[in-house]
Scaffold this motif. Structure first.
Motif, PDB file in Angstrom:
ATOM      1  N   CYS A  10      11.128 -12.947  32.956  1.00 42.90           N
ATOM      2  CA  CYS A  10       9.936 -12.801  33.060  1.00 42.90           C
ATOM      3  C   CYS A  10       8.732 -13.502  33.717  1.00 42.90           C
ATOM      4  CB  CYS A  10       8.606 -13.329  31.831  1.00 42.90           C
ATOM      5  SG  CYS A  10       6.713 -12.937  31.728  1.00 42.90           S
ATOM      6  N   THR A  12       6.129 -14.544  34.292  1.00 43.83           N
ATOM      7  CA  THR A  12       4.812 -15.848  32.829  1.00 43.83           C
ATOM      8  C   THR A  12       5.209 -16.836  32.972  1.00 43.83           C
ATOM      9  OG1 THR A  12       3.243 -14.183  33.837  1.00 43.83           O
ATOM     10  CG2 THR A  12       3.002 -16.076  32.177  1.00 43.83           C
ATOM     11  N   PHE A  26       4.073  -6.067  38.084  1.00 47.77           N
ATOM     12  CA  PHE A  26       2.482  -6.495  38.503  1.00 47.77           C
ATOM     13  C   PHE A  26       2.923  -6.858  40.366  1.00 47.77           C
ATOM     14  CE2 PHE A  26       4.313 -10.306  38.119  1.00 47.77           C
ATOM     15  CZ  PHE A  26       4.256 -11.101  38.869  1.00 47.77           C
ATOM     16  N   LEU A  28      -0.314  -8.787  42.372  1.00 48.26           N
ATOM     17  CA  LEU A  28      -1.479  -9.254  42.247  1.00 48.26           C
ATOM     18  C   LEU A  28      -1.943 -10.036  43.927  1.00 48.26           C
ATOM     19  CD1 LEU A  28      -4.357 -10.146  40.661  1.00 48.26           C
ATOM     20  CD2 LEU A  28      -2.505 -12.742  40.125  1.00 48.26           C
ATOM     21  N   VAL A  78       6.593  -8.402  33.875  1.00 51.48           N
ATOM     22  CA  VAL A  78       6.611  -9.713  32.925  1.00 51.48           C
ATOM     23  C   VAL A  78       6.643  -8.994  32.149  1.00 51.48           C
ATOM     24  CG1 VAL A  78       4.490 -10.907  34.287  1.00 51.48           C
ATOM     25  CG2 VAL A  78       3.929  -8.920  32.574  1.00 51.48           C
ATOM     26  N   CYS A  82       3.385 -11.737  27.879  1.00 44.24           N
ATOM     27  CA  CYS A  82       2.816 -11.809  28.814  1.00 44.24           C
ATOM     28  C   CYS A  82       1.582 -11.499  29.819  1.00 44.24           C
ATOM     29  CB  CYS A  82       3.763 -12.181  29.820  1.00 44.24           C
ATOM     30  SG  CYS A  82       3.854 -13.681  28.935  1.00 44.24           S
ATOM     31  N   ARG A  83       1.898  -9.258  29.334  1.00 44.53           N
ATOM     32  CA  ARG A  83       1.349  -8.482  29.807  1.00 44.53           C
ATOM     33  C   ARG A  83      -0.171  -8.690  29.177  1.00 44.53           C
ATOM     34  NH1 ARG A  83      -0.998  -4.776  28.518  1.00 44.53           N
ATOM     35  NH2 ARG A  83      -1.639  -2.553  29.270  1.00 44.53           N
ATOM     36  N   VAL A  86      -2.589 -11.733  30.184  1.00 46.31           N
ATOM     37  CA  VAL A  86      -2.767 -11.163  31.880  1.00 46.31           C
ATOM     38  C   VAL A  86      -4.299 -10.095  31.660  1.00 46.31           C
ATOM     39  CG1 VAL A  86      -2.128 -10.083  33.797  1.00 46.31           C
ATOM     40  CG2 VAL A  86      -0.628 -11.358  32.989  1.00 46.31           C
ATOM     41  N   VAL A  87      -3.570  -9.454  31.003  1.00 42.79           N
ATOM     42  CA  VAL A  87      -5.014  -8.145  30.590  1.00 42.79           C
ATOM     43  C   VAL A  87      -6.295  -8.641  30.221  1.00 42.79           C
ATOM     44  CG1 VAL A  87      -5.058  -5.612  30.035  1.00 42.79           C
ATOM     45  CG2 VAL A  87      -3.246  -5.764  30.830  1.00 42.79           C
ATOM     46  N   THR A  89      -7.031 -11.928  30.348  1.00 43.49           N
ATOM     47  CA  THR A  89      -7.770 -13.235  31.233  1.00 43.49           C
ATOM     48  C   THR A  89      -8.153 -12.075  32.309  1.00 43.49           C
ATOM     49  OG1 THR A  89      -5.967 -14.492  30.752  1.00 43.49           O
ATOM     50  CG2 THR A  89      -6.927 -14.041  32.955  1.00 43.49           C
ATOM     51  N   LEU A  90      -7.689 -10.861  32.845  1.00 39.99           N
ATOM     52  CA  LEU A  90      -8.877 -10.137  33.654  1.00 39.99           C
ATOM     53  C   LEU A  90      -9.842  -8.708  33.343  1.00 39.99           C
ATOM     54  CD1 LEU A  90      -5.302 -10.114  36.160  1.00 39.99           C
ATOM     55  CD2 LEU A  90      -7.288 -11.409  36.530  1.00 39.99           C
TER      56      LEU A  90
END
Length: 100
Positions: A10, A12, A26, A28, A78, A82-83, A86-87, A89-90
């Motif tokens: 992962c 992250t 991912f 980015l 990830v 952790c996914r 991230v989801v 957070t964004l």
């Protein structure tokens, strides 16, 4: 016997992902943008641009560091936990939800 794929980690948390475990790819890209550059008072555009280029050339920062402030790109995989982070957070906050 089929060859076992190389272990994945992962990006992250660094945890090794099992071969049968679901993972998420991912890619980015963060790109710096600015809609308007304010010219210095009483300067024409040519002088302002020239002064900016000169100032960047004399900057103590590593050119790679300056470039990453404008364009930063990463890709990888990830794990599920952790996914979710991230989801979350964004994803834009729901109006009226308060601070996170």
């Amino acid at each position: 016997m089929t060859p076992r794929p190389a272990p994945r980690r992962c990006a992250t948390c660094g945890r090794e992902l099992e071969a049968r475990e679901v993972y998420y790819r991912f890619h980015l890209v963060l790109q710096g943008e600015q809609d308007l550059v304010d010219p210095a008072p009483d300067d024409d555009e040519g002088e302002s641009l020239e002064a900016l280029v000169e100032r960047l050339a004399r900057a103590p920062e590593d050119p790679r560091e300056l470039e990453e402030q404008v364009h930063w790109e990463r890709s990888g995989v990830v794990c599920g936990a952790c996914r979710a982070v991230v989801v979350r957070t964004l994803t834009p906050p729901v109006e009226g939800a308060g601070p996170h």
